[in-house]
Design a protein around this motif. Sequence first.
Motif, PDB file in Angstrom:
ATOM      1  N   PRO A  24     -15.360  93.045 -13.694  1.00 10.22           N
ATOM      2  CA  PRO A  24     -16.155  92.794 -14.085  1.00 10.22           C
ATOM      3  C   PRO A  24     -16.794  91.471 -13.430  1.00 10.22           C
TER       4      PRO A  24
ATOM      5  N   ARG B 241     -19.391  92.616 -10.451  1.00  7.95           N
ATOM      6  CA  ARG B 241     -20.072  92.528 -11.102  1.00  7.95           C
ATOM      7  C   ARG B 241     -20.944  91.484 -12.237  1.00  7.95           C
ATOM      8  N   GLN B 242     -20.132  90.266 -12.945  1.00  2.41           N
ATOM      9  CA  GLN B 242     -20.812  89.265 -13.271  1.00  2.41           C
ATOM     10  C   GLN B 242     -22.058  88.231 -11.987  1.00  2.41           C
TER      11      GLN B 242
ATOM     12  N   SER C 180     -14.015 100.833 -17.573  1.00  2.29           N
ATOM     13  CA  SER C 180     -15.032  99.917 -19.527  1.00  2.29           C
ATOM     14  C   SER C 180     -16.869  99.707 -18.588  1.00  2.29           C
ATOM     15  N   VAL C 181     -16.567  98.879 -17.441  1.00  2.00           N
ATOM     16  CA  VAL C 181     -17.254  97.694 -17.701  1.00  2.00           C
ATOM     17  C   VAL C 181     -18.510  98.332 -16.798  1.00  2.00           C
TER      18      VAL C 181
END
Length: 228
Positions: free
Chosen positions: A103, A106-107, A185-186
């Motif tokens: 995550p 990705r962020q 999950s993300v």
Amino acid sequence: MAEPVPVVTIDGPSGSGKGTVAAEVARRLGWRILDSGALYRLVGLAARRAGVDFADAEALARLAAGLPVRFDDGRIFLDGEEVTLAIRTETAGNDASRVAALPEVRQALLRWQRDYARPPGLVADGRDMGTVVFPRAPVKIFLDASARERARRRYKQLKEQGIDVNLSDLVAEIEERDRRDRNRSVAPLRPAEDALVIDSTDLSVEEVVEQVLQAVRRKLPAAGAGER
Ligand code: DC
């Protein structure tokens, strides 16, 4: 307020033909293109070269946020060195899939990706363009094909680039990468609820491009009118 920039998102698994279709749709519309997979591939390559631990999410996110990358007319440079082909190897693809599961990474790439949406419009190719990065895009496509057909296409593409691979290894790798991309999950790989799903297993590139352009003409008549 300024009109929002029109965005067409094209998501799907590796080898579904997204890249080719996205490039042709962007050319026909005269729009910009975002190859978001290339960004994840660049993070993976930069991490491997710098010896960053793939389990160190913070270090990878820092790398992603400050990636010294330059896109120049279809060529890609990392820290001044051309990596256009280096990011296309299977190792780079697998590294990309691993860093893409984090995550933090990705962020770090989110704002960068949204920044690509500039007039006259953007065609964005990836896994989560319609679900996460551009959830309000007026045209969303999810392009799929059987794993065997996708492996066959990738095989042909790599051979043409002079990269030697084994077809059954490729099928196994594609299935493994799909599993990771669909189950993380993300931002897992899945069609947005309002996406048009196209199965390209038995379609030519031209037939898929035509279906995408028909969707653009339906939703964005003004953009369709400017077609080349
Ligand atoms: O499309 P590609 O094969 O170049 O993408 C490489 C990897 O990057 C892929 O395994 C999943 C990841 N990716 C992602 O998670 N989100 C995106 N928007 C694009 C790519």
